[in-house]
Scaffold this active site. Structure first.
Site, PDB file in Angstrom:
ATOM      1  N   CYS A   1      -1.596  41.485 -23.296  1.00  0.00           N
ATOM      2  CA  CYS A   1      -1.915  41.800 -21.902  1.00  0.00           C
ATOM      3  C   CYS A   1      -1.219  43.069 -21.438  1.00  0.00           C
ATOM      4  O   CYS A   1      -1.853  44.086 -21.214  1.00  0.00           O
ATOM      5  CB  CYS A   1      -1.535  40.633 -20.993  1.00  0.00           C
ATOM      6  SG  CYS A   1      -1.952  40.960 -19.280  1.00  0.00           S
ATOM      7  N   ASP A   2       0.101  43.013 -21.363  1.00  0.00           N
ATOM      8  CA  ASP A   2       0.828  44.161 -20.824  1.00  0.00           C
ATOM      9  C   ASP A   2       0.624  45.432 -21.646  1.00  0.00           C
ATOM     10  O   ASP A   2       0.566  46.526 -21.094  1.00  0.00           O
ATOM     11  CB  ASP A   2       2.330  43.850 -20.755  1.00  0.00           C
ATOM     12  CG  ASP A   2       2.654  42.898 -19.612  1.00  0.00           C
ATOM     13  OD1 ASP A   2       1.821  42.793 -18.695  1.00  0.00           O
ATOM     14  OD2 ASP A   2       3.722  42.262 -19.651  1.00  0.00           O
ATOM     15  N   VAL A   3       0.513  45.293 -22.960  1.00  0.00           N
ATOM     16  CA  VAL A   3       0.439  46.495 -23.799  1.00  0.00           C
ATOM     17  C   VAL A   3      -0.911  47.191 -23.689  1.00  0.00           C
ATOM     18  O   VAL A   3      -1.075  48.304 -24.183  1.00  0.00           O
ATOM     19  CB  VAL A   3       0.754  46.183 -25.283  1.00  0.00           C
ATOM     20  CG1 VAL A   3       2.172  45.684 -25.436  1.00  0.00           C
ATOM     21  CG2 VAL A   3      -0.239  45.201 -25.864  1.00  0.00           C
TER      22      VAL A   3
ATOM     23  N   SER B   1       5.171  41.118 -17.493  1.00  0.00           N
ATOM     24  CA  SER B   1       5.522  42.041 -16.409  1.00  0.00           C
ATOM     25  C   SER B   1       5.097  41.482 -15.049  1.00  0.00           C
ATOM     26  O   SER B   1       5.597  41.911 -14.023  1.00  0.00           O
ATOM     27  CB  SER B   1       4.843  43.384 -16.624  1.00  0.00           C
ATOM     28  OG  SER B   1       3.464  43.256 -16.395  1.00  0.00           O
TER      29      SER B   1
END
Lengths: 98, 478
Positions: B401-403, B442
């Site tokens: 997700c965050d990456v 995050s």
């Protein structure tokens, strides 16, 4: 003695920085576990301590010996296991062409 | 110390460096590791002979005993557990340094000089912090302690007080030397034990790679400083190597997450923000509403997700797979590799994009995929693969997700703003196989989830990936 020790410190740090920076991210986990094994070098200090220790505090030298050897053997072993898994190509015959 | 000792130490340290040099390439890395092991063996035998203990039973029992424990741990650990293994080893290295420095202070402290006390006390404190901090990190990673950052009321004040107290104790140790041993040294150890616990407790989740790399470095630095105090060239040389390696990795990890080390150590974690949506004019509504909205978007399309995937399976030629930690949690590496092999057998070009923080430690994802049998030639770093996303026909995101969160480029003020991401959002078609539509660690919503070109498959990757694979098998001709 101190100047020689400091020379070792500086040279190892500078050369180490150059060499380690070039290790690709692909191998960073094996690099770290390898460094675990390297940090087991403290076993040398433990051996000397064990040799010259007064009996009352010999335990601490012994404890350090065991911890450091665990690092040395465990660290090199897991690094070996990991690096063996990195293969360039799929072995022939393993491809399923169904 | 004779010249011969210095030369032997220099040669063996150079051997260790050559070992690392060989680890620069996957083809030679195995030999690099073995060279390192050989150097270690030589150094141990040399030291044993210097102190005339080559024939002592008791020392061999301890050496072999520690070694056997190492073999047990090293054989049993699974690749997914590698972060906690490394954390544990960091701790043991730090603990051994602390024990030896404390020992040296107790034995040789009486008539030693200022440098000896300074280095001894520093190594003792750093080793103690590394020891306990790494153990806490290992327990967190293993799931025995909460993975989330644990922040007590007044956490940073405790830490500040403990640190100042610790420094005062170090200085007083240098001043009063001998009396220090009996009264203040135990107190100093307790202070740094508490400091290490509090420091590691408030780091959590995706920040783990940074703290592990940091403790990796500290264990080396403690060893090197301990070497200064007991005047051992091996300890200084090799300890410096470990310290530098850890620092390099810490720096890389911080850069990959666009975080500073102090921020990570403070357990800094922002509230979930949806600034990205506010800018885009969307209201941050409740999750269910968002989900419904997303479903409507999809059902507004002419086809079902399955049919869309089928179409893509036919025409997509260039495919990039983006695995994240979610894939590892679902243990779906094997299924993902099956999917990739299936795609390739249909003449498609498949590459795998790996973000540096895709796992729980530097390079973790590479190891997990290598374990599943994926050849490393297919794995690409962000710098190499990012220009290719816009040319790719299809991107498959698995548990990441965050990456791949494009809010990192646009949503100023969010925790991930400025973090280098994989530019998956530039691809014309995207399949996302994540567990749910919740934001990543995050806490920042991923705008990708709502885009029209995205097909989402929520659920365990162990189920959704084979489903996608089936569609590919049915769809495209061999």
């Amino acid at each position: 003695m101190l100047p020689i020790l400091l020379i070792f410190l500086v040279i190892a740090s500078v050369v180490g920085y150059k060499v380690i920076s070039a290790v690709p991210p692909l191998l960073h986990t094996p690099l770290m576990s390898g460094m675990n094994a390297f940090s087991g070098i403290i076993v040398l200090g433990a051996i000397s301590a064990f040799a010259y220790s007064p009996e009352e505090i010999k335990f601490w030298a012994g404890a350090a010996l065991v911890m450091a050897m665990l690092n040395v053997v465990g660290g090199f072993l897991v690094t070996e296991r990991m690096l063996k898994m990195f293969r360039k190509k799929v072995d022939s015959g393993e491809d399923e062409l169904t | 110390m004779e010249y011969m000792d210095i030369i032997i130490a220099a040669v063996i340290v150079i051997g260790f460096i050559l070992g690392i040099r060989l680890m620069q390439m996957p083809q030679t890395a195995l030999w690099g590791n073995r060279l390192g092991a050989l150097c270690m063996l030589l150094a141990i035998l040399y030291t044993l002979s210097r102190v005339d203990l080559l024939a002592s039973y008791s020392i061999w029992i301890l050496l072999v005993g520690g070694g056997i424990l190492g073999v047990c741990l090293g054989y049993q650990v699974k690749m997914i557990q590698m972060p906690q293994m490394v954390a544990l080893f960091n701790g043991l290295g730090g603990g051994a340094s602390a024990a030896i420095s404390g020992w040296a202070l107790a034995v040789n402290g009486a008539d030693a000089n200022f440098v000896f006390w300074l280095t001894g006390l520093l190594a003792l404190s750093l080793g103690t912090v590394t020891f306990i901090g790494s153990l806490v990190a290992a327990l967190k990673l293993q799931g025995f302690l909460s993975q989330k950052p644990v922040i007590l009321a007044g956490h940073k004040y405790y830490l500040a007080v403990l640190l100042v107290g610790g420094i005062i104790l170090i200085v007083s140790g240098m001043l009063i030397s001998d009396a220090f041993l009996y009264y203040l040294m135990p107190l100093m150890i307790i202070v740094f034990l508490l400091y290490g616990i509090l420091m590691a407790l408030r780091v959590g989740g995706a920040d783990m790679p940074i703290i592990i790399a940091f403790f990796n470095s500290l264990s080396g630095i403690a060893t090197a400083i301990c070497g200064l105090s007991v005047e051992n060239l091996f300890l200084v040389g090799v300890g410096s190597l470990v310290g530098v390696a850890g620092l390099i990795l810490t720096q890389l990890m911080c850069k990959a997450m666009n975080r500073s080390l102090p921020a990570v150590l403070q357990g800094f974690k922002s509230e979930p923000v949806s600034a990205g949506y506010e800018e885009a004019g969307d209201k941050p509504e409740s999750r269910e509403d968002e989900k419904k909205e997303g479903e409507q978007e999809i059902s507004g399309e002419p086809q079902h997700p399955e049919e869309r995937i089928k179409m893509l399976a036919d025409k997509a030629q260039k495919i990039i797979v983006v695995p994240g930690y979610g894939m590892a949690v679902a243990q779906a590496q094997q299924q993902v590799y099956e999917l990739i092999k299936n795609m390739e057998s249909r003449g498609k070009e498949v590459k795998i994009a790996i973000h540096p923080v895709a796992g729980r430690m530097p390079g973790h994802m590479n190891v997990l995929l290598a374990e599943a049998g994926v050849p490393y030639e297919k794995l690409f770093e962000p710098d190499t693969i990012n220009p290719e996303f816009s040319e790719a026909d299809l991107v498959v995101i698995v548990g990441a997700c965050d990456v791949v969160n494009s809010a990192a480029n646009t949503a100023e003020g969010t925790p991930i703003y400025g973090m280098p991401i994989l530019n998956a959002h530039l691809a014309p078609n995207i399949i996302i196989c994540n567990y749910d539509d919740q934001p990543g660690y995050s806490g920042v919503d991923n705008p990708l989830y709502k885009e029209e070109k995205v097909i989402t498959m929520w659920g365990d990757a162990g189920g959704t990936i084979p489903a996608v694979n089936e569609i590919f098998k049915d769809a495209s001709p061999e």
